[in-house]
Scaffold this motif. Structure first.
Motif: not given
Lengths: 224, 257
Positions: B143-168
């Motif tokens: 939600a705040a740190v650049p590397v976290g923001v970049y990663t979530s955005r990347y995983l979202a474009t890969e269609g993985l963010w929704g599925k991985l979110k609970s493991k983060i």
């Protein structure tokens, strides 16, 4: 263990500025503690609370307030800057951050030790014709002496551990404003665990020594 | 008593000033202060050394980018700002604290997946993180740190963010991510390539290709209030020179042109 030049420099700098900050706040702290312990005045509890605030507020927010005040664009900072004095990003910033953060601890301890000095002794001195100033220096201060030293030691230890306010007001410049706490932060950030643990060891050793000595003095003070 | 205290105070003050004089004070005019993100500490120290041998002295002040921006905003004295984050640079630019025309997007970095050095989980791509063996993934606060923001955005474009979110597991920063992977409290984590390089207790199992990955940018600019803009420009030119770029590359950074 043989320490590197950098380690020595950081340790000596921290000790020196910490010591200087304690010396700077000592007269103010003692005077204020005496006013708290011996006098009643309007809004006393408000002032007492304000003095204690840095103890409980997040250090970073205290640092931000100090930065606002002493920054080149701040009211006091601009005035000082015109006169060639810059506080932010040099050792003076470290000194101010340490002073503000350790002041409440000093005042609290000294206040308690003043409160423990028997009023009767002061009254007797007064009936013998001693002036209030003389009573303070001849009766009150010597009796509260150990508590004051203990408070100063505690304040000094707090100053050594200061991080949040220092990094905001003084920056984190190796060789200029970098204290033990700031250097530990840097080493952790850059993955140099061994160096971080060396400094951590020094910090623990110093803090233990001063806090222990302070407690010992307080116990000794109670017995006297 | 009074005199005794006074003398003691004077002695202590003398001692303090004597000790303070240990701190090297260099009064030469060609000395600039660079406010830099903590993650740039090592590479800038190296560059500073190289630059110093021929020219001027570089002083660093290190901290989280948002602290540094705040300080410059309030009139702190750095001559240059090297941020790990575009937002902080934008904040200073909109508030007219930067010297116009000096802002440059200098560096980029690459996201990588790291696992504990002795991990035997077969993770070769982000999709493998979906495996049930992977229970926790460390990531600097998305939600705040650049590397976290970049990663979530990347995983979202890969269609993985929704599925991985609970493991983060959101952690403080990149260093905290590395520490939790090093100690094997999580099965994997996302960090920058340059950060992975400083730890030998983790191994990189996947590098997010630069072309599919998010655009990670480290911008640099000269501060408007600086009194040493010429020296700052000279240092900026050094950073952009082949010698400067070579050092950034050595530390694993990607140079933007």
């Amino acid at each position: 263990m043989i320490f590197s030049l950098e380690t020595w420099q950081i340790t000596i700098f921290s000790l020196a500025v910490g010591m200087a900050s304690t010396i700077v706040i000592l007269p103010f702290g003692v005077a204020l503690a005496w006013l708290f312990a011996r006098k009643e005045w309007p809004f006393k509890s408000v002032v007492e609370t304000i003095v204690l605030l840095p103890l409980v507020m997040p250090p970073v927010s205290t640092g931000l307030i100090l930065l606002k005040i002493f920054g080149r664009r701040g009211p006091l900072g601009a005035w000082l800057y015109e006169r060639g004095v810059e506080i932010v990003f040099n050792w003076k910033g470290v000194l101010i951050a340490m002073s503000v953060m350790s002041f409440p601890l000093l005042v609290r301890s000294v206040r308690t030790s003043f409160a423990e000095v028997s009023l009767r002794l002061e009254q007797i001195a007064a009936t013998l014709g001693a002036s209030p100033l003389k009573i303070f220096f001849v009766v009150t201060l010597p009796l509260a002496y150990k508590g004051i030293v203990a408070g100063a030691l505690l304040a000094f230890s707090r100053a050594l551990g200061e991080f949040g306010a220092t990094i905001l007001l003084a920056g984190n410049i190796p060789g200029r404003t970098q204290t033990l706490s700031l250097a530990i932060f840097n080493f952790v950030q850059t993955g140099k665990d061994a160096e971080a643990f060396t400094l951590l060891g020094i910090t623990v050793f110093l803090a233990f020594t001063f806090v222990w000595f302070s407690e010992w003095l307080l116990r000794a003070g109670k017995k006297a | 008593m009074k005199i005794g205290r006074g003398t003691k105070t004077a002695t202590s003050l003398l001692l303090a000033s004597a000790l303070l004089s240990f701190v090297p004070v260099v009064a030469c005019a060609d000395e600039i202060l660079v406010a830099a993100a903590a993650s740039l500490a090592d590479v800038l120290k190296d560059i500073g050394k190289n630059y110093q041998s021929t020219h001027n002295k570089i002083l660093l002040t290190l901290g989280p980018s948002n602290f540094l921006a705040r300080q410059i905003f309030e009139g702190a004295p750095p001559d240059m700002f090297f941020s790990a984050d575009l937002a902080q640079m934008d904040f200073l630019e909109t508030n007219r604290r930067l010297e116009p025309g000096t802002r440059k997007n200098l560096l980029s970095n690459q996201l990588v997946i790291v696992v504990p050095a002795y991990s035997n989980l077969a993770i070769a791509s982000p999709k493998d993180l979906l495996k049930p063996d992977v229970k926790k993934i460390a990531l600097a606060d998305p939600a705040a740190v650049p590397v976290g923001v970049y990663t979530s955005r990347y995983l979202a474009t890969e269609g993985l963010w929704g599925k991985l979110k609970s493991k983060i597991v959101p952690v403080l920063d990149v260093r905290a991510t590395l520490a939790s992977v090093e100690s094997a409290n999580v099965e994997a984590g996302f960090v920058y390539k340059t950060d992975a390089a400083i730890s030998n207790k983790v191994k990189v199992v996947y590098e997010v290709p630069l072309d599919n990955g998010p655009k990670i940018i480290y911008p640099i600019a000269i501060v408007r209030d600086s009194k040493k803009k010429d020296t700052a420009r000279d240092f900026m030119n050094f950073l952009l020179s082949p010698a400067g770029k070579a050092i950034f590359k050595k530390f694993g950074f990607v140079i933007l042109d």
